[in-house]
Design a protein around this motif. Structure first.
Motif, PDB file in Angstrom:
ATOM      1  N   GLN A  92      -2.893  -6.210  -5.758  1.00 22.63           N
ATOM      2  CA  GLN A  92      -3.497  -5.871  -4.903  1.00 22.63           C
ATOM      3  C   GLN A  92      -5.180  -6.423  -4.885  1.00 22.63           C
ATOM      4  OE1 GLN A  92      -4.573  -1.459  -3.751  1.00 22.63           O
ATOM      5  NE2 GLN A  92      -3.566  -2.067  -2.009  1.00 22.63           N
ATOM      6  N   GLN A  94      -6.907  -9.160  -2.599  1.00 28.26           N
ATOM      7  CA  GLN A  94      -8.233  -8.670  -2.108  1.00 28.26           C
ATOM      8  C   GLN A  94      -9.347  -9.743  -2.368  1.00 28.26           C
ATOM      9  OE1 GLN A  94      -8.526  -4.565  -3.298  1.00 28.26           O
ATOM     10  NE2 GLN A  94      -7.378  -3.796  -1.595  1.00 28.26           N
ATOM     11  N   GLU A 109       0.628  -1.140   0.263  1.00 30.55           N
ATOM     12  CA  GLU A 109       0.014   0.099   0.186  1.00 30.55           C
ATOM     13  C   GLU A 109       0.867   1.206  -0.183  1.00 30.55           C
ATOM     14  OE1 GLU A 109      -3.008  -0.049   3.131  1.00 30.55           O
ATOM     15  OE2 GLU A 109      -4.131  -1.813   2.201  1.00 30.55           O
TER      16      GLU A 109
END
Length: 208
Positions: free
Chosen positions: A44, A48, A11
Protein backbone atom coordinates in the motif's frame (compact mmCIF):
# COMPACT_ATOMS: atom_id res chain seq x y z
CA UNK A 1 -9.14 -10.79 4.88
CA UNK A 2 -7.81 -13.03 2.13
CA UNK A 3 -11.13 -12.73 0.30
CA UNK A 4 -10.92 -8.93 0.37
CA UNK A 5 -7.32 -9.18 -0.84
CA UNK A 6 -8.31 -11.43 -3.76
CA UNK A 7 -11.00 -8.91 -4.71
CA UNK A 8 -8.44 -6.12 -4.73
CA UNK A 9 -10.00 -4.45 -1.68
CA UNK A 10 -6.67 -3.92 0.04
CA UNK A 11 -7.81 -1.40 2.64
CA UNK A 12 -10.58 -3.73 3.83
CA UNK A 13 -8.11 -6.64 3.95
CA UNK A 14 -5.70 -4.54 6.03
CA UNK A 15 -8.50 -3.51 8.38
CA UNK A 16 -9.60 -7.12 8.84
CA UNK A 17 -6.09 -8.42 9.54
CA UNK A 18 -5.38 -5.54 11.92
CA UNK A 19 -8.57 -6.15 13.91
CA UNK A 20 -7.73 -9.85 14.17
CA UNK A 21 -4.37 -9.06 15.79
CA UNK A 22 -6.13 -6.78 18.28
CA UNK A 23 -8.83 -9.21 19.43
CA UNK A 24 -6.84 -12.45 19.21
CA UNK A 25 -3.46 -11.71 20.83
CA UNK A 26 -2.78 -15.35 21.77
CA UNK A 27 -4.22 -17.10 18.73
CA UNK A 28 -1.74 -19.44 17.00
CA UNK A 29 -2.59 -17.74 13.68
CA UNK A 30 -1.54 -14.30 14.98
CA UNK A 31 2.02 -14.38 13.58
CA UNK A 32 0.83 -15.51 10.15
CA UNK A 33 -1.78 -12.75 10.04
CA UNK A 34 0.72 -10.13 11.22
CA UNK A 35 3.17 -11.15 8.50
CA UNK A 36 0.46 -10.82 5.85
CA UNK A 37 -0.56 -7.45 7.29
CA UNK A 38 3.00 -6.14 7.02
CA UNK A 39 3.22 -7.26 3.38
CA UNK A 40 -0.02 -5.48 2.51
CA UNK A 41 0.99 -2.31 4.34
CA UNK A 42 4.28 -2.27 2.42
CA UNK A 43 2.46 -2.75 -0.89
CA UNK A 44 0.00 0.00 0.00
CA UNK A 45 2.82 2.37 0.89
CA UNK A 46 4.64 1.65 -2.38
CA UNK A 47 1.49 2.36 -4.40
CA UNK A 48 0.81 5.58 -2.49
CA UNK A 49 4.39 6.77 -2.97
CA UNK A 50 4.33 6.12 -6.72
CA UNK A 51 1.02 7.96 -7.04
CA UNK A 52 2.44 10.82 -4.99
CA UNK A 53 5.47 11.21 -7.26
CA UNK A 54 3.25 11.18 -10.34
CA UNK A 55 1.06 13.92 -8.88
CA UNK A 56 3.92 15.98 -7.42
CA UNK A 57 3.18 19.09 -9.46
CA UNK A 58 -0.38 19.17 -8.17
CA UNK A 59 0.61 19.20 -4.49
CA UNK A 60 -0.43 22.46 -2.82
CA UNK A 61 2.30 23.46 -0.37
CA UNK A 62 0.01 26.04 1.25
CA UNK A 63 -2.36 23.26 2.29
CA UNK A 64 0.29 21.33 4.24
CA UNK A 65 -0.28 21.67 8.03
CA UNK A 66 2.20 24.04 9.71
CA UNK A 67 2.85 21.61 12.57
CA UNK A 68 3.89 18.70 10.33
CA UNK A 69 7.55 17.67 10.59
CA UNK A 70 9.80 15.23 8.72
CA UNK A 71 13.23 14.17 9.96
CA UNK A 72 15.53 13.16 7.12
CA UNK A 73 18.35 10.68 7.60
CA UNK A 74 21.51 12.29 8.92
CA UNK A 75 24.57 12.03 6.68
CA UNK A 76 27.92 10.72 7.90
CA UNK A 77 30.27 13.40 6.56
CA UNK A 78 33.37 11.83 8.09
CA UNK A 79 35.60 9.09 6.74
CA UNK A 80 34.67 6.80 9.60
CA UNK A 81 32.26 4.06 8.38
CA UNK A 82 31.61 3.00 11.99
CA UNK A 83 29.32 6.02 12.29
CA UNK A 84 27.09 4.88 9.40
CA UNK A 85 24.54 3.09 11.64
CA UNK A 86 23.93 6.39 13.44
CA UNK A 87 22.62 7.97 10.22
CA UNK A 88 19.30 6.16 10.54
CA UNK A 89 19.60 5.53 14.28
CA UNK A 90 19.71 9.22 15.15
CA UNK A 91 16.74 9.91 12.87
CA UNK A 92 14.74 7.12 14.51
CA UNK A 93 15.48 8.49 17.98
CA UNK A 94 14.55 12.05 17.02
CA UNK A 95 11.28 10.88 15.49
CA UNK A 96 10.48 9.00 18.69
CA UNK A 97 11.21 12.03 20.89
CA UNK A 98 9.47 14.59 18.69
CA UNK A 99 6.41 12.31 18.59
CA UNK A 100 5.98 13.02 22.30
CA UNK A 101 5.21 16.67 21.51
CA UNK A 102 1.45 16.97 21.14
CA UNK A 103 1.72 20.15 19.08
CA UNK A 104 3.58 18.30 16.29
CA UNK A 105 2.61 15.72 13.68
CA UNK A 106 5.65 13.63 12.73
CA UNK A 107 6.14 11.77 9.45
CA UNK A 108 6.88 8.07 10.01
CA UNK A 109 10.36 6.84 9.11
CA UNK A 110 8.87 4.08 6.96
CA UNK A 111 7.36 6.70 4.65
CA UNK A 112 10.70 8.48 4.38
CA UNK A 113 12.48 5.21 3.54
CA UNK A 114 9.89 4.29 0.91
CA UNK A 115 10.08 7.71 -0.72
CA UNK A 116 13.88 7.62 -0.86
CA UNK A 117 13.77 4.20 -2.51
CA UNK A 118 11.21 5.30 -5.10
CA UNK A 119 13.25 8.42 -5.85
CA UNK A 120 16.49 6.43 -6.04
CA UNK A 121 17.92 8.85 -3.51
CA UNK A 122 21.00 7.78 -1.55
CA UNK A 123 22.40 9.27 1.64
CA UNK A 124 24.65 11.67 -0.26
CA UNK A 125 21.61 13.17 -1.96
CA UNK A 126 20.22 14.35 1.35
CA UNK A 127 22.69 17.23 1.60
CA UNK A 128 21.66 18.86 -1.69
CA UNK A 129 20.04 22.28 -1.35
CA UNK A 130 16.85 21.23 -3.14
CA UNK A 131 16.34 17.96 -1.25
CA UNK A 132 14.69 19.21 1.96
CA UNK A 133 11.98 21.35 0.25
CA UNK A 134 11.07 18.59 -2.20
CA UNK A 135 11.06 15.85 0.45
CA UNK A 136 8.94 18.03 2.71
CA UNK A 137 6.46 18.65 -0.09
CA UNK A 138 6.18 14.95 -0.97
CA UNK A 139 5.98 13.81 2.64
CA UNK A 140 3.41 16.45 3.53
CA UNK A 141 5.69 18.16 6.05
CA UNK A 142 5.92 21.92 6.42
CA UNK A 143 9.16 21.65 8.40
CA UNK A 144 12.09 19.40 7.64
CA UNK A 145 15.04 18.50 9.88
CA UNK A 146 18.26 17.46 8.17
CA UNK A 147 21.86 17.28 9.29
CA UNK A 148 25.28 15.69 9.33
CA UNK A 149 27.43 13.59 11.64
CA UNK A 150 31.15 14.21 12.00
CA UNK A 151 33.56 11.99 13.89
CA UNK A 152 36.30 13.93 15.64
CA UNK A 153 39.48 12.91 17.44
CA UNK A 154 39.41 10.94 20.69
CA UNK A 155 36.05 9.28 20.01
CA UNK A 156 34.26 12.62 19.86
CA UNK A 157 31.20 13.32 17.76
CA UNK A 158 29.68 16.49 16.35
CA UNK A 159 26.12 16.70 15.07
CA UNK A 160 24.94 19.63 12.95
CA UNK A 161 21.27 20.06 12.10
CA UNK A 162 19.17 22.56 10.17
CA UNK A 163 15.45 23.18 10.28
CA UNK A 164 13.93 24.11 6.92
CA UNK A 165 10.45 25.59 6.52
CA UNK A 166 9.23 24.71 3.03
CA UNK A 167 6.46 27.29 3.15
CA UNK A 168 8.67 30.28 3.90
CA UNK A 169 11.81 28.88 2.25
CA UNK A 170 13.66 29.74 5.45
CA UNK A 171 16.46 27.55 6.73
CA UNK A 172 17.61 28.28 10.25
CA UNK A 173 20.72 26.76 11.74
CA UNK A 174 20.15 24.67 14.83
CA UNK A 175 22.94 24.88 17.37
CA UNK A 176 25.43 22.06 16.87
CA UNK A 177 25.91 19.52 19.63
CA UNK A 178 29.19 17.77 20.30
CA UNK A 179 30.73 15.47 22.86
CA UNK A 180 32.05 12.00 23.44
CA UNK A 181 30.58 9.17 21.39
CA UNK A 182 29.80 7.52 24.73
CA UNK A 183 27.44 10.45 25.39
CA UNK A 184 25.50 9.84 22.18
CA UNK A 185 22.13 9.38 23.89
CA UNK A 186 22.47 12.67 25.76
CA UNK A 187 23.65 14.43 22.58
CA UNK A 188 20.50 13.23 20.83
CA UNK A 189 18.33 14.57 23.65
CA UNK A 190 20.11 17.94 23.50
CA UNK A 191 19.55 18.06 19.75
CA UNK A 192 15.86 17.22 20.17
CA UNK A 193 15.39 20.15 22.55
CA UNK A 194 17.32 22.45 20.16
CA UNK A 195 15.06 21.45 17.27
CA UNK A 196 11.94 22.04 19.35
CA UNK A 197 13.24 25.44 20.46
CA UNK A 198 13.95 26.26 16.82
CA UNK A 199 10.29 25.63 16.07
CA UNK A 200 9.28 28.07 18.79
CA UNK A 201 7.40 25.42 20.77
CA UNK A 202 7.03 25.57 24.55
CA UNK A 203 6.93 22.12 26.10
CA UNK A 204 4.79 21.08 29.02
CA UNK A 205 6.54 19.55 32.02
CA UNK A 206 5.23 16.11 31.07
CA UNK A 207 6.63 16.46 27.54
CA UNK A 208 10.02 17.50 28.91
Amino acid sequence: GLTFETQGKIEKAIDTFRRFTEISPFNKMRQTVENRLLVLLQQQMEAQTKALLQAEDAIQVAAIPDNSVAVLYFVNSSANPELDPLQKGLTEMLITDLSQVKALTIVERARLQQLMEEMGLGMSGLVREDTAPRMGKLLGAAQVVQGTLLGLENQSLRIDAALANIKTAQKSKVEKVSGSLLEFYQLEKNLAFDVIDGMGISLTQDEK
